[in-house]
Design a protein around this motif. Sequence first.
Motif, PDB file in Angstrom:
ATOM      1  N   GLU A 261       0.375  11.818  -5.860  1.00  0.00           N
ATOM      2  CA  GLU A 261       0.595  12.956  -6.946  1.00  0.00           C
ATOM      3  C   GLU A 261       1.723  13.457  -7.250  1.00  0.00           C
ATOM      4  OE1 GLU A 261      -4.237  14.448  -6.689  1.00  0.00           O
ATOM      5  OE2 GLU A 261      -2.747  15.609  -5.968  1.00  0.00           O
ATOM      6  N   VAL A 262       2.517  13.640  -6.110  1.00  0.00           N
ATOM      7  CA  VAL A 262       3.793  14.116  -6.025  1.00  0.00           C
ATOM      8  C   VAL A 262       4.882  13.104  -5.840  1.00  0.00           C
ATOM      9  CG1 VAL A 262       3.067  16.482  -5.335  1.00  0.00           C
ATOM     10  CG2 VAL A 262       4.098  14.664  -3.624  1.00  0.00           C
ATOM     11  N   LYS A 263       4.453  12.023  -5.758  1.00  0.00           N
ATOM     12  CA  LYS A 263       5.398  10.786  -5.586  1.00  0.00           C
ATOM     13  C   LYS A 263       6.459  10.953  -4.716  1.00  0.00           C
ATOM     14  CE  LYS A 263       4.604   8.933 -10.487  1.00  0.00           C
ATOM     15  NZ  LYS A 263       3.460   9.694 -10.581  1.00  0.00           N
ATOM     16  N   LEU A 264       6.164  11.358  -3.521  1.00  0.00           N
ATOM     17  CA  LEU A 264       7.057  11.534  -2.052  1.00  0.00           C
ATOM     18  C   LEU A 264       6.081  11.125  -1.090  1.00  0.00           C
ATOM     19  CD1 LEU A 264       8.476  15.263  -2.971  1.00  0.00           C
ATOM     20  CD2 LEU A 264       9.817  13.107  -3.023  1.00  0.00           C
ATOM     21  N   LEU A 265       6.681  10.704  -0.123  1.00  0.00           N
ATOM     22  CA  LEU A 265       5.936  10.227   1.044  1.00  0.00           C
ATOM     23  C   LEU A 265       6.546  10.746   2.464  1.00  0.00           C
ATOM     24  CD1 LEU A 265       5.903   6.224   0.630  1.00  0.00           C
ATOM     25  CD2 LEU A 265       4.001   7.655   0.833  1.00  0.00           C
TER      26      LEU A 265
ATOM     27  N   HIS B 133       0.768  -1.038   0.110  1.00  0.00           N
ATOM     28  CA  HIS B 133      -0.024   0.020   0.150  1.00  0.00           C
ATOM     29  C   HIS B 133       0.816   1.247  -0.008  1.00  0.00           C
ATOM     30  CE1 HIS B 133      -3.410   2.646   0.538  1.00  0.00           C
ATOM     31  NE2 HIS B 133      -2.776   3.086   1.739  1.00  0.00           N
ATOM     32  N   ASP B 134       1.923   1.387   0.596  1.00  0.00           N
ATOM     33  CA  ASP B 134       2.984   2.250   0.551  1.00  0.00           C
ATOM     34  C   ASP B 134       3.402   2.732  -0.812  1.00  0.00           C
ATOM     35  OD1 ASP B 134       2.728   2.782   3.384  1.00  0.00           O
ATOM     36  OD2 ASP B 134       4.693   1.737   3.772  1.00  0.00           O
ATOM     37  N   THR B 135       3.418   1.582  -1.700  1.00  0.00           N
ATOM     38  CA  THR B 135       3.991   2.003  -3.084  1.00  0.00           C
ATOM     39  C   THR B 135       2.712   2.632  -3.786  1.00  0.00           C
ATOM     40  OG1 THR B 135       3.024  -0.285  -4.061  1.00  0.00           O
ATOM     41  CG2 THR B 135       5.639  -0.167  -3.081  1.00  0.00           C
ATOM     42  N   LEU B 136       1.745   2.654  -3.409  1.00  0.00           N
ATOM     43  CA  LEU B 136       0.427   3.150  -3.847  1.00  0.00           C
ATOM     44  C   LEU B 136       0.521   4.698  -3.436  1.00  0.00           C
ATOM     45  CD1 LEU B 136      -2.465   0.571  -3.438  1.00  0.00           C
ATOM     46  CD2 LEU B 136      -0.920   0.699  -5.392  1.00  0.00           C
ATOM     47  N   ASP B 137       0.768   4.796  -2.260  1.00  0.00           N
ATOM     48  CA  ASP B 137       0.749   6.223  -1.787  1.00  0.00           C
ATOM     49  C   ASP B 137       1.762   6.879  -2.228  1.00  0.00           C
ATOM     50  OD1 ASP B 137      -1.378   5.659  -0.046  1.00  0.00           O
ATOM     51  OD2 ASP B 137      -0.340   5.789   1.895  1.00  0.00           O
ATOM     52  N   GLY B 138       2.946   6.024  -2.741  1.00  0.00           N
ATOM     53  CA  GLY B 138       4.070   6.961  -3.060  1.00  0.00           C
ATOM     54  C   GLY B 138       3.945   7.036  -4.612  1.00  0.00           C
TER      55      GLY B 138
ATOM     56  N   GLY C  49      -9.721  33.001   9.921  1.00  0.00           N
ATOM     57  CA  GLY C  49      -8.740  33.506   8.925  1.00  0.00           C
ATOM     58  C   GLY C  49      -7.428  33.017   8.746  1.00  0.00           C
ATOM     59  N   VAL C  50      -7.095  31.939   9.654  1.00  0.00           N
ATOM     60  CA  VAL C  50      -5.928  30.966   9.741  1.00  0.00           C
ATOM     61  C   VAL C  50      -5.701  30.145   8.462  1.00  0.00           C
ATOM     62  CG1 VAL C  50      -4.492  29.302  10.858  1.00  0.00           C
ATOM     63  CG2 VAL C  50      -5.748  30.967  12.075  1.00  0.00           C
ATOM     64  N   PRO C  51      -4.670  30.345   7.547  1.00  0.00           N
ATOM     65  CA  PRO C  51      -4.339  29.603   6.693  1.00  0.00           C
ATOM     66  C   PRO C  51      -4.352  28.271   6.752  1.00  0.00           C
ATOM     67  CG  PRO C  51      -2.884  31.567   6.567  1.00  0.00           C
ATOM     68  CD  PRO C  51      -3.512  31.487   7.804  1.00  0.00           C
ATOM     69  N   LEU C  52      -5.162  27.480   6.040  1.00  0.00           N
ATOM     70  CA  LEU C  52      -5.155  25.734   6.365  1.00  0.00           C
ATOM     71  C   LEU C  52      -4.668  25.147   5.176  1.00  0.00           C
ATOM     72  CD1 LEU C  52      -8.634  25.645   8.066  1.00  0.00           C
ATOM     73  CD2 LEU C  52      -6.231  25.801   9.356  1.00  0.00           C
ATOM     74  N   TYR C  53      -3.865  23.872   5.486  1.00  0.00           N
ATOM     75  CA  TYR C  53      -3.414  23.299   4.270  1.00  0.00           C
ATOM     76  C   TYR C  53      -3.133  21.787   4.689  1.00  0.00           C
ATOM     77  CZ  TYR C  53      -1.429  27.891   2.990  1.00  0.00           C
ATOM     78  OH  TYR C  53      -1.360  29.209   2.441  1.00  0.00           O
ATOM     79  N   ALA C  54      -2.655  20.886   4.032  1.00  0.00           N
ATOM     80  CA  ALA C  54      -2.844  19.366   4.217  1.00  0.00           C
ATOM     81  C   ALA C  54      -1.642  18.733   3.654  1.00  0.00           C
ATOM     82  CB  ALA C  54      -4.028  18.696   4.099  1.00  0.00           C
ATOM     83  N   ILE C  55      -1.056  17.870   4.311  1.00  0.00           N
ATOM     84  CA  ILE C  55       0.001  17.001   3.595  1.00  0.00           C
ATOM     85  C   ILE C  55      -0.583  15.474   3.896  1.00  0.00           C
ATOM     86  CG2 ILE C  55       2.149  16.177   3.243  1.00  0.00           C
ATOM     87  CD1 ILE C  55       3.334  18.548   4.590  1.00  0.00           C
ATOM     88  N   THR C  56      -0.922  14.692   3.081  1.00  0.00           N
ATOM     89  CA  THR C  56      -1.431  13.482   3.170  1.00  0.00           C
ATOM     90  C   THR C  56      -0.762  12.242   2.509  1.00  0.00           C
ATOM     91  OG1 THR C  56      -3.261  11.891   3.273  1.00  0.00           O
ATOM     92  CG2 THR C  56      -3.421  13.539   1.432  1.00  0.00           C
ATOM     93  N   ASN C  57      -0.418  11.109   2.836  1.00  0.00           N
ATOM     94  CA  ASN C  57      -0.038   9.940   2.128  1.00  0.00           C
ATOM     95  C   ASN C  57      -0.939   9.260   1.873  1.00  0.00           C
ATOM     96  OD1 ASN C  57       2.647  10.534   2.752  1.00  0.00           O
ATOM     97  ND2 ASN C  57       3.123   8.824   4.264  1.00  0.00           N
ATOM     98  N   PHE C  58      -1.244   9.430   0.485  1.00  0.00           N
ATOM     99  CA  PHE C  58      -2.677   8.805  -0.053  1.00  0.00           C
ATOM    100  C   PHE C  58      -2.318   8.572  -1.459  1.00  0.00           C
ATOM    101  CE2 PHE C  58      -7.021   9.553   1.648  1.00  0.00           C
ATOM    102  CZ  PHE C  58      -7.717   8.694   0.996  1.00  0.00           C
ATOM    103  N   SER C  59      -3.020   7.406  -1.961  1.00  0.00           N
ATOM    104  CA  SER C  59      -2.951   7.003  -3.323  1.00  0.00           C
ATOM    105  C   SER C  59      -3.542   8.297  -4.368  1.00  0.00           C
ATOM    106  CB  SER C  59      -3.654   5.945  -3.618  1.00  0.00           C
ATOM    107  OG  SER C  59      -3.780   5.653  -5.058  1.00  0.00           O
ATOM    108  N   ALA C  60      -2.754   8.426  -5.723  1.00  0.00           N
ATOM    109  CA  ALA C  60      -3.513   9.323  -6.405  1.00  0.00           C
ATOM    110  C   ALA C  60      -4.453   8.840  -7.019  1.00  0.00           C
ATOM    111  CB  ALA C  60      -2.300   9.562  -7.334  1.00  0.00           C
TER     112      ALA C  60
END
Length: 204
Positions: free
Chosen positions: A140-144, A48-53, A104-115
């Motif tokens: 999507e970015v091919k980084l974990l 599954h990690d390879t999918l997230d990657g 008004g706090v800027p919100l972002y996310a970084i997720t290990n998730f399959s494209a």
Amino acid sequence: MTAPPTAVIFDVGNVLYGWDPESFLARQLPEDEARLRFIEDVDLWGWHDTLDGGRPFDEAAAELSEKFPDYAAYIAAWGERFGETITDPVPGVHKIVAELDEKGVPLYAITNFSADFWPPFFEKEKAFFGRFRDIIVSGEVKLLKPDAAIYYLALDRFRLRPDEALFIDDRGINVMGAEAVGMKAHLFTDAADLRLRLEAEGLL
């Protein structure tokens, strides 16, 4: 004395939404021994990690099913029904997100998730994710996470200095990865503890 953070970067699984693949697998393989044998035989979490990657599901599933034909139906179900592994919003956290957004706090996310798996989930929850200015999806970015490169990419894309960001994740290794590039970071346990941290940082 360092300046307080001005933006919050969330993980998704088990921070914003529950992720419970074990229950999903138990519905298909109720016997513990058979389920554990499947997980171990195919190295499910490593696979599954390879999918997230960034590996495409169809390609990865075809290769694994050829190697383990007896498990082909379960491998196919991982892709066809992956949405069933994602459970309800984590209690209290969506309220915190709404409060941060309203301030008004800027919100972002970084997720290990399959494209492959991200778009249907995002579409289903797009009203909530509309509060986020940008989301980095590992597949999507091919980084974990916890590779430093994904944090540097996020900071560049979000136009943040490391000291401007508070990163929130439920896995210690990912928290340490964020801290290693200069971010403030918080190991998520529950909404009440997170609220205390955000209040201490002056974000709530």
